[in-house]
Design an enzyme around this catalytic site. Sequence first.
Site, mmCIF file in Angstrom:
data_model
loop_
_atom_site.group_PDB
_atom_site.id
_atom_site.type_symbol
_atom_site.label_atom_id
_atom_site.label_comp_id
_atom_site.label_asym_id
_atom_site.label_seq_id
_atom_site.Cartn_x
_atom_site.Cartn_y
_atom_site.Cartn_z
ATOM 1 N N GLU A 237 5.334 23.895 0.350
ATOM 2 C CA GLU A 237 4.879 22.517 0.100
ATOM 3 C C GLU A 237 3.790 22.094 1.074
ATOM 4 O O GLU A 237 3.839 22.454 2.252
ATOM 5 C CB GLU A 237 6.106 21.601 0.241
ATOM 6 C CG GLU A 237 5.814 20.126 0.153
ATOM 7 C CD GLU A 237 7.096 19.309 0.324
ATOM 8 O OE1 GLU A 237 8.200 19.843 0.085
ATOM 9 O OE2 GLU A 237 6.987 18.139 0.701
ATOM 10 N N GLU A 340 13.562 16.271 -5.088
ATOM 11 C CA GLU A 340 14.010 16.227 -3.686
ATOM 12 C C GLU A 340 15.087 15.148 -3.539
ATOM 13 O O GLU A 340 15.002 14.074 -4.142
ATOM 14 C CB GLU A 340 12.822 15.892 -2.777
ATOM 15 C CG GLU A 340 13.158 15.886 -1.304
ATOM 16 C CD GLU A 340 11.932 15.566 -0.429
ATOM 17 O OE1 GLU A 340 10.980 14.947 -0.927
ATOM 18 O OE2 GLU A 340 11.950 15.939 0.758
HETATM 19 O O1 EZ4 Z 1 7.173 13.142 5.684
HETATM 20 O O2 EZ4 Z 1 8.709 10.896 3.395
HETATM 21 O O3 EZ4 Z 1 8.984 16.319 1.764
HETATM 22 N N1 EZ4 Z 1 9.196 15.340 2.410
HETATM 23 C C1 EZ4 Z 1 8.390 14.849 3.335
HETATM 24 C C2 EZ4 Z 1 8.833 13.565 4.009
HETATM 25 C C3 EZ4 Z 1 7.651 12.712 4.448
HETATM 26 C C4 EZ4 Z 1 8.087 11.278 4.582
HETATM 27 C C5 EZ4 Z 1 6.895 10.365 4.881
HETATM 28 O O4 EZ4 Z 1 7.227 9.029 4.748
HETATM 29 O O5 EZ4 Z 1 7.369 15.425 3.626
HETATM 30 O O6 EZ4 Z 1 9.675 13.867 5.087
HETATM 31 CO CO CO Z 2 6.881 16.882 2.164
#
Ligand code: EZ4
Ligand code: CO
Length: 403
Positions: A237, A340
């Site tokens: 990601e 997620e």
């Molecule tokens: O850093 O939601 O994949 N999840 C992320 C999160 C982001 C936060 C930012 O507000 O990358 O942890």
């Molecule tokens: Co992220």
Amino acid sequence: MLKITGARVVVTCPGRNFVTLKIETAGGLHGLGDATLNGRELAVASYLTDHVIPNLIGRDAHRIEDIWQFLYRGAYWRRGPVTMSAIAAVDVALWDIKAKAAGMPLYQLLGGASRTGVMVYGHANGETVEQAVEQALRYREMGYKAIRLQAGVPGLPSTYGVSKDKLFYEPADAALPTENVWSTAKYLPTAPRLFEAAREALGWDVHLLHDAHHRLTPIEAARLGRDLEPYRPFWLEDATPAENQAAFRQIRAHTTTPLAVGEVFNTVWDAKQLIEEQLIDYIRTTIVHGGGISHLRRIAHLAELNNVKTGFHGATDLSPVCMGAALHFDLWVPNFGIQEYMRHTPETDAVFPHAYRFEAGELHPGEAAGHGVDIDEALAAKYPYRPAQLPVNRLEDGTLFNW
Ligand code: EZ4
Ligand code: CO
């Protein structure tokens, strides 16, 4: 005609800040939309209260598309996270109202269920590889079919994704940003080691994910993608910052590791080239930051034409209202990939009673009419806003870097 009679913004901090738009109609039905933009909450609250709500009063709540176009085109100034989060809040509240008026769960209005449940991934993390793997084993015991893995980097005092409180990671932890230190050279060998240990302990019957959180150059990301290939990650990601969409060509050319990106995008224009050139496998833009259900639907359809699936952002800074709406979308959308799911704290769950439930690694939005998430305003009022910003990141020589 279902007249909008009132609308107001509720800001509450049951452990972290949430901005919620409540729209009321003449028929007595109300709808909720999430408007939370982590670290910049009050900007969206003001955008809604000062500039959007006066335009809503008296309009027909059923005309969702017309109101969306009015707010997008009518502002003259298009796009941007503040604008699109505000539009999303209105859009989701109106879909909530329409589904309640129809007496149906929202997914039925979108086209009905395409699946029996929504596969989610949880966050396993630890200071060391061993601790992260131990956490991953616990997630599997809880029933998760997919787990994101993040571990500390030896030689760095702290890093993204590693928390003390294992179930509720919250990076926006101070009124003024916490400063982290970063070294790509130190990080790069750690992720493959983490995945090797995880496959050894967990086997191959579970999906493993990893978030590089915008910290690599395209060629570094290509190298990491290659190094992870033997462990068959579900995705890598945010490998590199994605304002430069063409940069993903370079990563794509070198690795078969699936790529996910888009949690900071706010319209289809942020992802058009990525999707049309099939440079990614999963689009992460979700309801609250991407203009609501009406706009996400366009992104998802373009993605479907180009073999890209959805993998919506679902961190704790997206409120239960966003999660509820996202789950209805996920249950319907034909090209669903994964969702997620970071658990909200019990305090947050109490402020936002909801119909969605977790079972055997999947979330289900429930059968309540609307999106199934409400707000207890009396309880919300007990948790006043507290300033909180996300961390910043510096290289070891002090250079400000991406967090
Ligand atoms: O850093 O939601 O994949 N999840 C992320 C999160 C982001 C936060 C930012 O507000 O990358 O942890
Ligand atoms: Co992220």
